[in-house]
Scaffold this motif. Sequence first.
Motif, short mmCIF file in Angstrom:
data_model
loop_
_atom_site.label_atom_id
_atom_site.label_comp_id
_atom_site.label_asym_id
_atom_site.label_seq_id
_atom_site.Cartn_x
_atom_site.Cartn_y
_atom_site.Cartn_z
N GLN A 78 25.79 7.64 4.79
CA GLN A 78 25.18 7.45 6.10
C GLN A 78 24.24 6.26 6.06
OE1 GLN A 78 22.68 10.61 7.48
NE2 GLN A 78 21.42 10.63 5.65
N GLN A 79 23.95 5.77 7.24
CA GLN A 79 22.97 4.71 7.41
C GLN A 79 22.04 5.13 8.54
OE1 GLN A 79 25.60 1.31 8.14
NE2 GLN A 79 25.06 0.56 6.11
N TYR A 80 20.79 4.72 8.43
CA TYR A 80 19.83 5.02 9.47
C TYR A 80 18.66 4.05 9.35
CZ TYR A 80 17.58 7.51 5.61
OH TYR A 80 17.02 7.83 4.40
N ALA A 81 17.84 4.03 10.38
CA ALA A 81 16.62 3.25 10.38
C ALA A 81 15.45 4.22 10.45
CB ALA A 81 16.59 2.32 11.59
N HIS A 82 14.30 3.79 10.00
CA HIS A 82 13.12 4.61 10.21
C HIS A 82 11.87 3.76 10.29
CE1 HIS A 82 12.80 4.69 5.70
NE2 HIS A 82 11.50 4.75 5.95
N ALA A 83 10.86 4.36 10.89
CA ALA A 83 9.56 3.70 11.03
C ALA A 83 8.49 4.68 10.59
CB ALA A 83 9.34 3.29 12.48
N LEU A 84 7.51 4.17 9.86
CA LEU A 84 6.33 4.94 9.49
C LEU A 84 5.15 4.35 10.24
CD1 LEU A 84 6.68 5.26 5.59
CD2 LEU A 84 7.34 6.92 7.33
N PHE A 85 4.51 5.16 11.06
CA PHE A 85 3.35 4.74 11.82
C PHE A 85 2.10 5.24 11.09
CE2 PHE A 85 6.86 5.12 14.74
CZ PHE A 85 6.75 4.01 15.56
N PHE A 86 1.31 4.32 10.55
CA PHE A 86 0.08 4.69 9.85
C PHE A 86 -1.03 4.76 10.90
CE2 PHE A 86 2.85 2.79 6.74
CZ PHE A 86 2.77 3.69 5.69
N MET A 87 -1.45 5.97 11.22
CA MET A 87 -2.36 6.19 12.34
C MET A 87 -3.82 6.02 11.96
SD MET A 87 -0.03 6.43 14.50
CE MET A 87 -1.13 6.52 15.90
N THR A 88 -4.13 5.95 10.67
CA THR A 88 -5.52 5.75 10.25
C THR A 88 -5.58 4.59 9.27
OG1 THR A 88 -5.37 7.25 8.34
CG2 THR A 88 -5.98 8.25 10.47
N GLU A 89 -6.74 3.94 9.24
CA GLU A 89 -6.95 2.86 8.27
C GLU A 89 -6.85 3.39 6.85
OE1 GLU A 89 -7.32 -0.45 8.45
OE2 GLU A 89 -7.08 -0.42 10.62
N GLY A 90 -7.33 4.63 6.63
CA GLY A 90 -7.27 5.24 5.29
C GLY A 90 -5.84 5.41 4.80
N ALA A 91 -4.97 5.90 5.67
CA ALA A 91 -3.56 6.09 5.30
C ALA A 91 -2.90 4.76 5.01
CB ALA A 91 -2.82 6.84 6.40
N LEU A 92 -3.17 3.76 5.84
CA LEU A 92 -2.60 2.43 5.62
C LEU A 92 -3.12 1.83 4.31
CD1 LEU A 92 -0.93 -0.01 6.58
CD2 LEU A 92 -2.96 -0.78 7.84
N GLY A 93 -4.42 1.96 4.07
CA GLY A 93 -5.00 1.43 2.84
C GLY A 93 -4.44 2.08 1.60
N GLN A 94 -4.26 3.40 1.65
CA GLN A 94 -3.68 4.12 0.51
C GLN A 94 -2.25 3.65 0.25
OE1 GLN A 94 -3.55 8.37 1.04
NE2 GLN A 94 -2.79 8.73 -1.02
N PHE A 95 -1.49 3.46 1.30
CA PHE A 95 -0.11 2.98 1.17
C PHE A 95 -0.09 1.59 0.52
CE2 PHE A 95 3.47 0.55 2.95
CZ PHE A 95 4.53 1.32 2.51
N ARG A 96 -0.93 0.70 1.00
CA ARG A 96 -0.92 -0.69 0.51
C ARG A 96 -1.45 -0.81 -0.92
NH1 ARG A 96 -2.84 -5.12 4.51
NH2 ARG A 96 -1.41 -6.33 3.23
N ARG A 97 -2.37 0.05 -1.32
CA ARG A 97 -2.94 -0.01 -2.67
C ARG A 97 -2.07 0.64 -3.73
NH1 ARG A 97 -7.52 1.33 0.29
NH2 ARG A 97 -7.25 3.51 -0.28
N SER A 98 -1.19 1.52 -3.33
CA SER A 98 -0.42 2.27 -4.33
C SER A 98 0.68 1.41 -4.94
CB SER A 98 0.20 3.52 -3.70
OG SER A 98 1.20 3.16 -2.78
N PRO A 99 0.96 1.61 -6.25
CA PRO A 99 2.04 0.84 -6.89
C PRO A 99 3.42 1.29 -6.42
CG PRO A 99 1.09 2.40 -8.43
CD PRO A 99 0.26 2.47 -7.17
#
Length: 187
Positions: free
Chosen positions: A111-132
């Motif tokens: 199968q193929q599909y698309a997805h989007a992750l909406f980071f609703m808080t600065e904390g969640a976005l920061g954790q995502f960007r800092r993680s290896p």
Amino acid sequence: MTVFSGFSRRAFLGATGATTFLAACGNGVGSPGSAQIDARVNSTEDYLFNNFPGTRDLANRASGVLIMPLITEAGLIYGGGYGRGALRVGGVTVDYYSATRATFGLQIGAQQYAHALFFMTEGALGQFRRSPGWAVGADVRYATPAQGASLGKETTEMEPVIALVFGQQGFIAGATLAGVKYNRIIP
């Protein structure tokens, strides 16, 4: 008469067929890099906003949005998936990511599909960007495309990450992001 010593013709045809099938899926592997990823992300974002109008408002309220335009999965007991996309903050691409997945179990198909992750808080976005390497966890709320138009302000203020899977094509039952790992890439 065997041309391949120690390697059966059936194994060779199976490996060749699987490789050809995955190559034909067009998931961006071997693409010219960031320009192609950005073009695919732009197209996917337009599709998302035009077909699920509430997602535009959701993206405007989010601290950042990761758009994965095409995830390709295939499996026969063992399976895997791969795709590439872009993280956008304020509508501008700031990083590129790959999404990989390995599965085991009762499965057959692709199968193929698309997805989007909406980071609703600065904390969640920061954790995502800092993680290896970031994996979808329990703090992610899944929304269906039908809910995309009705995710209210109250809901999104309580959820750190909202995942929306859309555009499924193929014949593996159900698309989920469980077990998907995201890694920053340089295309």
